[in-house]
Design a protein around this motif. Structure first.
Motif, PDB file in Angstrom:
ATOM      1  N   GLU A  90       0.866  -1.180   0.000  1.00  0.00           N
ATOM      2  CA  GLU A  90       0.000   0.000   0.000  1.00  0.00           C
ATOM      3  C   GLU A  90       0.895   1.219   0.000  1.00  0.00           C
ATOM      4  O   GLU A  90       1.852   1.299   0.773  1.00  0.00           O
ATOM      5  CB  GLU A  90      -0.895   0.032   1.242  1.00  0.00           C
ATOM      6  CG  GLU A  90      -1.963  -1.041   1.243  1.00  0.00           C
ATOM      7  CD  GLU A  90      -2.921  -0.870   2.404  1.00  0.00           C
ATOM      8  OE1 GLU A  90      -3.404   0.274   2.623  1.00  0.00           O
ATOM      9  OE2 GLU A  90      -3.166  -1.862   3.091  1.00  0.00           O
ATOM     10  N   THR A  91       0.575   2.170  -0.889  1.00  0.00           N
ATOM     11  CA  THR A  91       1.375   3.380  -1.000  1.00  0.00           C
ATOM     12  C   THR A  91       0.517   4.583  -0.635  1.00  0.00           C
ATOM     13  O   THR A  91      -0.625   4.690  -1.069  1.00  0.00           O
ATOM     14  CB  THR A  91       1.919   3.539  -2.433  1.00  0.00           C
ATOM     15  OG1 THR A  91       2.702   2.382  -2.734  1.00  0.00           O
ATOM     16  CG2 THR A  91       2.785   4.780  -2.567  1.00  0.00           C
ATOM     17  N   PHE A  92       1.098   5.458   0.167  1.00  0.00           N
ATOM     18  CA  PHE A  92       0.423   6.670   0.602  1.00  0.00           C
ATOM     19  C   PHE A  92       1.272   7.861   0.165  1.00  0.00           C
ATOM     20  O   PHE A  92       2.478   7.873   0.391  1.00  0.00           O
ATOM     21  CB  PHE A  92       0.279   6.693   2.128  1.00  0.00           C
ATOM     22  CG  PHE A  92      -0.338   5.438   2.674  1.00  0.00           C
ATOM     23  CD1 PHE A  92      -1.719   5.312   2.759  1.00  0.00           C
ATOM     24  CD2 PHE A  92       0.453   4.381   3.075  1.00  0.00           C
ATOM     25  CE1 PHE A  92      -2.293   4.151   3.249  1.00  0.00           C
ATOM     26  CE2 PHE A  92      -0.105   3.208   3.575  1.00  0.00           C
ATOM     27  CZ  PHE A  92      -1.488   3.095   3.656  1.00  0.00           C
ATOM     28  N   SER A  93       0.630   8.836  -0.467  1.00  0.00           N
ATOM     29  CA  SER A  93       1.351  10.033  -0.878  1.00  0.00           C
ATOM     30  C   SER A  93       0.366  11.186  -0.949  1.00  0.00           C
ATOM     31  O   SER A  93      -0.595  11.142  -1.706  1.00  0.00           O
ATOM     32  CB  SER A  93       2.007   9.822  -2.247  1.00  0.00           C
ATOM     33  OG  SER A  93       2.734  10.968  -2.615  1.00  0.00           O
ATOM     34  N   SER A  94       0.603  12.204  -0.134  1.00  0.00           N
ATOM     35  CA  SER A  94      -0.269  13.377  -0.170  1.00  0.00           C
ATOM     36  C   SER A  94       0.479  14.602  -0.680  1.00  0.00           C
ATOM     37  O   SER A  94      -0.104  15.653  -0.846  1.00  0.00           O
ATOM     38  CB  SER A  94      -0.856  13.652   1.220  1.00  0.00           C
ATOM     39  OG  SER A  94       0.165  13.895   2.150  1.00  0.00           O
ATOM     40  N   VAL A  95       1.788  14.440  -0.904  1.00  0.00           N
ATOM     41  CA  VAL A  95       2.633  15.525  -1.380  1.00  0.00           C
ATOM     42  C   VAL A  95       3.515  14.977  -2.498  1.00  0.00           C
ATOM     43  O   VAL A  95       4.099  13.897  -2.355  1.00  0.00           O
ATOM     44  CB  VAL A  95       3.540  16.052  -0.229  1.00  0.00           C
ATOM     45  CG1 VAL A  95       4.477  17.125  -0.720  1.00  0.00           C
ATOM     46  CG2 VAL A  95       2.700  16.558   0.920  1.00  0.00           C
ATOM     47  N   ALA A  96       3.625  15.714  -3.586  1.00  0.00           N
ATOM     48  CA  ALA A  96       4.480  15.275  -4.688  1.00  0.00           C
ATOM     49  C   ALA A  96       5.915  15.106  -4.191  1.00  0.00           C
ATOM     50  O   ALA A  96       6.434  15.930  -3.456  1.00  0.00           O
ATOM     51  CB  ALA A  96       4.435  16.288  -5.825  1.00  0.00           C
ATOM     52  N   GLY A  97       6.525  13.991  -4.555  1.00  0.00           N
ATOM     53  CA  GLY A  97       7.923  13.766  -4.210  1.00  0.00           C
ATOM     54  C   GLY A  97       8.171  13.021  -2.917  1.00  0.00           C
ATOM     55  O   GLY A  97       9.313  12.714  -2.604  1.00  0.00           O
ATOM     56  N   LEU A  98       7.121  12.742  -2.142  1.00  0.00           N
ATOM     57  CA  LEU A  98       7.260  11.952  -0.921  1.00  0.00           C
ATOM     58  C   LEU A  98       6.222  10.840  -0.932  1.00  0.00           C
ATOM     59  O   LEU A  98       5.078  11.061  -1.341  1.00  0.00           O
ATOM     60  CB  LEU A  98       7.059  12.796   0.334  1.00  0.00           C
ATOM     61  CG  LEU A  98       8.112  13.841   0.649  1.00  0.00           C
ATOM     62  CD1 LEU A  98       7.686  14.663   1.866  1.00  0.00           C
ATOM     63  CD2 LEU A  98       9.464  13.190   0.900  1.00  0.00           C
ATOM     64  N   ALA A  99       6.623   9.659  -0.476  1.00  0.00           N
ATOM     65  CA  ALA A  99       5.691   8.530  -0.430  1.00  0.00           C
ATOM     66  C   ALA A  99       6.064   7.617   0.723  1.00  0.00           C
ATOM     67  O   ALA A  99       7.217   7.567   1.153  1.00  0.00           O
ATOM     68  CB  ALA A  99       5.726   7.758  -1.746  1.00  0.00           C
ATOM     69  N   THR A 100       5.067   6.900   1.203  1.00  0.00           N
ATOM     70  CA  THR A 100       5.270   5.865   2.210  1.00  0.00           C
ATOM     71  C   THR A 100       4.702   4.576   1.646  1.00  0.00           C
ATOM     72  O   THR A 100       3.580   4.560   1.127  1.00  0.00           O
ATOM     73  CB  THR A 100       4.543   6.217   3.525  1.00  0.00           C
ATOM     74  OG1 THR A 100       5.094   7.435   4.028  1.00  0.00           O
ATOM     75  CG2 THR A 100       4.711   5.117   4.550  1.00  0.00           C
ATOM     76  N   VAL A 101       5.479   3.514   1.725  1.00  0.00           N
ATOM     77  CA  VAL A 101       5.042   2.206   1.248  1.00  0.00           C
ATOM     78  C   VAL A 101       5.005   1.251   2.430  1.00  0.00           C
ATOM     79  O   VAL A 101       6.013   1.081   3.125  1.00  0.00           O
ATOM     80  CB  VAL A 101       5.979   1.648   0.146  1.00  0.00           C
ATOM     81  CG1 VAL A 101       5.558   0.247  -0.272  1.00  0.00           C
ATOM     82  CG2 VAL A 101       6.013   2.587  -1.057  1.00  0.00           C
ATOM     83  N   ALA A 102       3.848   0.660   2.660  1.00  0.00           N
ATOM     84  CA  ALA A 102       3.698  -0.385   3.672  1.00  0.00           C
ATOM     85  C   ALA A 102       3.733  -1.716   2.936  1.00  0.00           C
ATOM     86  O   ALA A 102       3.034  -1.908   1.936  1.00  0.00           O
ATOM     87  CB  ALA A 102       2.381  -0.222   4.427  1.00  0.00           C
TER      88      ALA A 102
END
Length: 154
Positions: A90-102
């Motif tokens: 699962e990938t979360f990104s609310s800002v361009a250029g930053l992401a969190t992957v679980a």
């Protein structure tokens, strides 16, 4: 018309386009491909220098580590020794250029099931592409033989 089609083909060939496999998920998959291959250099290429790698312990404490130590360990492995399978990313990104992957995982070492849980990676889009800037995992407290089926069945 043929000239336009030829021009479009040439422009598509030479246009700078972000590689389709340069996504946060692709970087995380490549990290574990490098681990399975015993290739610490390939893993290091996906991680920002100095990135922390931590573990959330069952008692709530955080065990500090580093990708440098982990990739040195990878270098000491033979291909196939460490086989960490990730799934249901699962990938979360609310800002361009930053992401969190679980990334839930099940890991085998030299053919033996040794653990399972969830990895979480923070990534930044750098001039070299997506790079891991932080990693943390939490081990699953329970039966790892059924963990993947439980997660995928949700």
């Amino acid at each position: 018309m043929k000239i336009r089609m030829a021009l479009c083909a040439v422009l598509l060939t030479f246009s700078p386009v972000q590689a389709s496999d340069d996504t946060p998920e692709a970087v995380v998959h490549a990290l574990f491909d490098a681990m399975r291959a015993g290739d610490g250099a390939a893993a290091r290429a996906l991680v920002n220098s100095g990135a922390a790698l931590e573990r959330l312990q069952a008692d709530g404490s955080i065990k500090a580590g580093s990708f440098e130590k982990w990739t040195a360990w990878i270098d000491a492995q033979s291909p196939g020794d460490a086989d960490e399978q990730i799934f249901n990313l699962e990938t979360f990104s609310s800002v361009a250029g930053l992401a969190t992957v679980a990334a839930p995982f099940v890991i085998h070492y030299k053919g033996e099931l040794v653990g399972c849980g969830v990895n979480q990676f923070s990534l930044a889009l750098t001039s070299e592409g997506w790079r891991i800037i932080h990693g943390i995992d939490v081990p699953h407290i329970g039966d790892c033989t059924t963990y993947r089926d439980e997660v995928e069945g949700q």
